[in-house]
Design an enzyme around this catalytic site. Structure first.
Site, PDB file in Angstrom:
ATOM      1  N   ASP A  32       0.836  -1.198   0.000  1.00 43.63           N
ATOM      2  CA  ASP A  32       0.000   0.000   0.000  1.00 43.63           C
ATOM      3  C   ASP A  32       0.877   1.256   0.000  1.00 43.63           C
ATOM      4  O   ASP A  32       0.711   2.157  -0.832  1.00 43.63           O
ATOM      5  CB  ASP A  32      -0.920  -0.026   1.225  1.00 43.63           C
ATOM      6  N   THR A 120      -1.390 -11.103   3.105  1.00 45.37           N
ATOM      7  CA  THR A 120      -0.384 -12.039   3.623  1.00 45.37           C
ATOM      8  C   THR A 120       0.782 -11.361   4.339  1.00 45.37           C
ATOM      9  O   THR A 120       1.647 -12.043   4.880  1.00 45.37           O
ATOM     10  CB  THR A 120       0.183 -12.924   2.505  1.00 45.37           C
ATOM     11  N   GLY A 121       0.801 -10.037   4.361  1.00 46.18           N
ATOM     12  CA  GLY A 121       1.858  -9.318   5.056  1.00 46.18           C
ATOM     13  C   GLY A 121       1.439  -9.007   6.485  1.00 46.18           C
ATOM     14  O   GLY A 121       1.225  -9.921   7.288  1.00 46.18           O
ATOM     15  N   TYR A 123      -1.294  -8.279   7.659  1.00 46.75           N
ATOM     16  CA  TYR A 123      -2.601  -8.807   8.046  1.00 46.75           C
ATOM     17  C   TYR A 123      -2.532 -10.294   8.410  1.00 46.75           C
ATOM     18  O   TYR A 123      -3.524 -10.884   8.804  1.00 46.75           O
ATOM     19  CB  TYR A 123      -3.629  -8.576   6.942  1.00 46.75           C
TER      20      TYR A 123
END
Length: 167
Positions: A32, A120-121, A123
């Protein structure tokens, strides 16, 4: 068609890249932040307009903005779920994020979309489960929209290997 590559999604030349956004749409960490930095102020300004119109973006939903300074013409921002053990509808919400992003691409007459590994990071969605959901959603979508080109762009080798095995 589904393709796979390892690298930086901000460098991919497609109609739209997908941003694993947070609900504020105002940028953050990981992919992001990288997309907002690489794309410049035009992306943030577009996100602010969307927020002013509709409020935050709900988990599993997607919105589209300009690509700003990116090689991609557009950015589709989707909010993936935070993993809380899998008992809070996380798999369905992640599938919705992929499906809604792809539908938004079709609705805007786009032909090619590149996805990061959503959720997958930070979160903490388990990478194996997330990869299976992403690939299944893409294959199912292509049954109805075979003209779409979908690329999965994996930043790390672990995700790349998981997607490569599934594809």
């Amino acid at each position: 068609m589904i393709t796979l590559q390892q690298g930086d999604i901000t460098k991919v030349k497609v109609d739209a890249i997908v941003n694993a956004a947070n609900s504020s749409l105002l940028g953050g960490g990981g992919v992001d932040g990288a997309i907002h930095r690489a794309g410049g102020n035009a992306i943030l300004e577009a996100c602010v307009k969307i927020r002013n119109k509709q409020g935050s973006c709900k988990t599993g939903e997607a919105v589209i903005t300009t690509g700003g300074n990116l090689p991609a013409k557009f950015v589709i921002h989707t909010v993936g779920p935070v993993w809380n053990g899998g008992n809070n509808n996380e798999p369905q919400l992640l599938e919705n994020a992929y499906r809604n992003s792809l539908q938004l691409a079709v609705d805007n007459n786009l032909q090619s979309v590149a996805f990061p590994n959503i959720s997958t990071g930070i979160y903490h969605f388990p990478k194996e489960i997330a990869a299976d959901i992403a690939v299944t959603a893409a294959k199912d979508f292509l049954m109805k929209h075979p003209e779409m080109d979908i690329t999965f762009v994996c930043f790390d080798k672990e995700n790349y290997d998981l997607y490569n095995a599934l594809l």
